[in-house]
Each structure stands twice: as C-alpha cells, then as structure tokens.
Design a protein around this motif. Structure first.
Motif, short mmCIF file in Angstrom:
data_model
loop_
_atom_site.label_atom_id
_atom_site.label_comp_id
_atom_site.label_asym_id
_atom_site.label_seq_id
_atom_site.Cartn_x
_atom_site.Cartn_y
_atom_site.Cartn_z
N ASP A 165 5.89 -8.20 -9.27
CA ASP A 165 4.63 -9.12 -10.11
C ASP A 165 4.20 -9.83 -9.31
N ARG A 166 3.62 -9.61 -7.84
CA ARG A 166 2.84 -10.41 -7.28
C ARG A 166 1.77 -9.02 -6.36
N CYS A 167 0.89 -7.86 -7.40
CA CYS A 167 0.52 -7.42 -6.66
C CYS A 167 -1.20 -7.39 -6.33
N GLU A 168 -1.02 -8.80 -7.34
CA GLU A 168 -2.53 -8.92 -7.16
C GLU A 168 -2.94 -9.42 -5.89
N GLU A 169 -1.43 -10.03 -5.28
CA GLU A 169 -1.79 -10.92 -3.52
C GLU A 169 -1.36 -9.85 -3.22
N GLY A 170 -1.40 -7.98 -2.93
CA GLY A 170 -1.11 -6.79 -2.23
C GLY A 170 -1.66 -6.20 -1.97
N PRO A 171 -1.11 -5.30 -1.27
CA PRO A 171 0.21 -5.06 -1.14
C PRO A 171 1.11 -6.07 -0.98
N VAL A 172 2.74 -6.36 -1.33
CA VAL A 172 3.39 -6.97 -0.68
C VAL A 172 4.68 -6.49 -0.55
N LEU A 173 5.33 -6.93 0.40
CA LEU A 173 7.14 -7.06 0.81
C LEU A 173 7.92 -7.97 0.73
N VAL A 174 8.97 -7.95 1.25
CA VAL A 174 9.32 -9.35 0.86
C VAL A 174 10.63 -9.51 1.84
N VAL A 175 10.73 -10.30 2.49
CA VAL A 175 12.04 -10.32 3.48
C VAL A 175 13.13 -11.15 3.06
N TYR A 176 14.75 -10.19 2.84
CA TYR A 176 15.14 -11.77 2.04
C TYR A 176 16.58 -11.96 3.20
N PRO A 177 17.56 -12.60 4.09
CA PRO A 177 17.79 -13.91 2.66
C PRO A 177 16.44 -14.51 3.29
N GLU A 178 16.10 -14.83 3.66
CA GLU A 178 14.63 -16.00 4.20
C GLU A 178 14.02 -16.06 2.62
N GLY A 179 13.76 -14.70 2.57
CA GLY A 179 12.46 -14.75 0.97
C GLY A 179 11.29 -14.50 1.54
N THR A 180 10.53 -14.66 2.46
CA THR A 180 9.64 -14.81 2.89
C THR A 180 8.82 -13.46 2.29
N TRP A 181 7.91 -14.06 1.82
CA TRP A 181 6.64 -13.15 0.97
C TRP A 181 5.24 -12.51 1.92
N TYR A 182 5.13 -11.47 2.36
CA TYR A 182 3.76 -10.98 2.89
C TYR A 182 3.06 -10.24 2.53
N THR A 183 1.63 -10.33 2.67
CA THR A 183 0.96 -8.87 2.52
C THR A 183 0.90 -7.92 3.72
N TYR A 184 -0.02 -7.18 3.72
CA TYR A 184 -0.51 -6.42 5.08
C TYR A 184 -1.81 -5.77 4.60
N VAL A 185 -2.03 -4.87 5.89
CA VAL A 185 -3.23 -3.89 5.43
C VAL A 185 -3.45 -2.59 6.92
N ASP A 186 -1.99 -2.54 7.20
CA ASP A 186 -2.35 -1.65 8.01
C ASP A 186 -0.29 -1.36 8.21
N THR A 187 -0.66 -0.10 9.54
CA THR A 187 0.84 -0.31 10.22
C THR A 187 0.37 -1.12 11.24
N SER A 188 -0.19 -1.79 11.44
CA SER A 188 -0.25 -2.58 12.72
C SER A 188 0.35 -3.87 12.32
N ASP A 189 -0.08 -4.19 11.09
CA ASP A 189 0.81 -5.42 10.09
C ASP A 189 2.43 -5.61 9.83
N ILE A 190 2.56 -3.86 9.54
CA ILE A 190 4.04 -3.93 9.62
C ILE A 190 4.81 -4.03 11.43
N ASP A 191 4.18 -3.29 11.72
CA ASP A 191 4.80 -3.96 13.09
C ASP A 191 5.01 -5.23 13.35
N ASP A 192 3.06 -5.96 13.16
CA ASP A 192 3.83 -7.69 13.54
C ASP A 192 5.26 -8.13 13.14
#
Length: 104
Positions: free
Chosen positions: A60-87
């Motif tokens: 339910d956050r697609c408008e800010e996406g693409p999105v991923l969330v990291v738990y247990p912190e509950g940190t939400w991220y958006t990204y553009v490409d694989t270099s963002d994923i690497d970061d």
C-alpha cells in the motif's frame, strides 16, 4: 542467536495493479529483488540468523515506489536501480546505518 529467526528480513513489494495506478511490479521490483537475493547469497549472508530477502504483495505504498521494507527496524526504502539496492545492502544490512537518501 536471539529470539529473531533472521537478523534482517527484507520485503520487496511486487504488486501488479490492473487499474493504471502506479505499482512496484511495473517499476523494476522483480529485477531488484532477484539482485538483492543473489548478492546476499554471494556474500554468504543468507539463511537462519542472517538475512532473508522475500517478495511481498501490495504494501500500500506503491505511489512512493518501488518500495521495500527492512525488518525488524521497519525502515521503508524506495530505489531506482541495482546500485541503490547495493547501497541498502552495504550501508544498512551490513553497516547498520539507514540510507537516508532512499528512505521514505
């Protein structure tokens, strides 16, 4: 090991909307998730007590996406490409620091 099965659990929204609204699935989510999963495995950081990378349905956050969330912190991220994923992998999952430029 703590009472958590994984040190980090990363969920990538893979939602596909049919109604024309933005969705993560149309913004490279599958490629990004596969890249993260492969990289974590190559770094020998996958498995119990380590990091798990999963696909998720709509978060339910697609408008800010693409999105991923990291738990247990509950940190939400958006990204553009694989270099963002690497970061996110290098800075957050390995280094323990939030990637402020990608945080939602």
């Amino acid at each position: 090991m703590s009472d958590q099965f994984f040190q980090h659990h990363v969920f990538f929204c893979m939602n596909q909307r049919e109604d024309g609204r933005p969705c993560c699935g149309q913004q490279g989510a599958e490629k990004a998730q596969k890249h993260a999963k492969k990289r974590i495995k190559e770094m020998n950081m996958n498995g119990a007590g380590k990091i798990r990378v999963n696909q998720a349905g709509c978060m339910d956050r697609c408008e800010e996406g693409p999105v991923l969330v990291v738990y247990p912190e509950g940190t939400w991220y958006t990204y553009v490409d694989t270099s963002d994923i690497d970061d996110i992998i290098d800075t957050h999952l390995v280094g323990g620091k939030v990637v402020e430029r990608l945080k939602i």
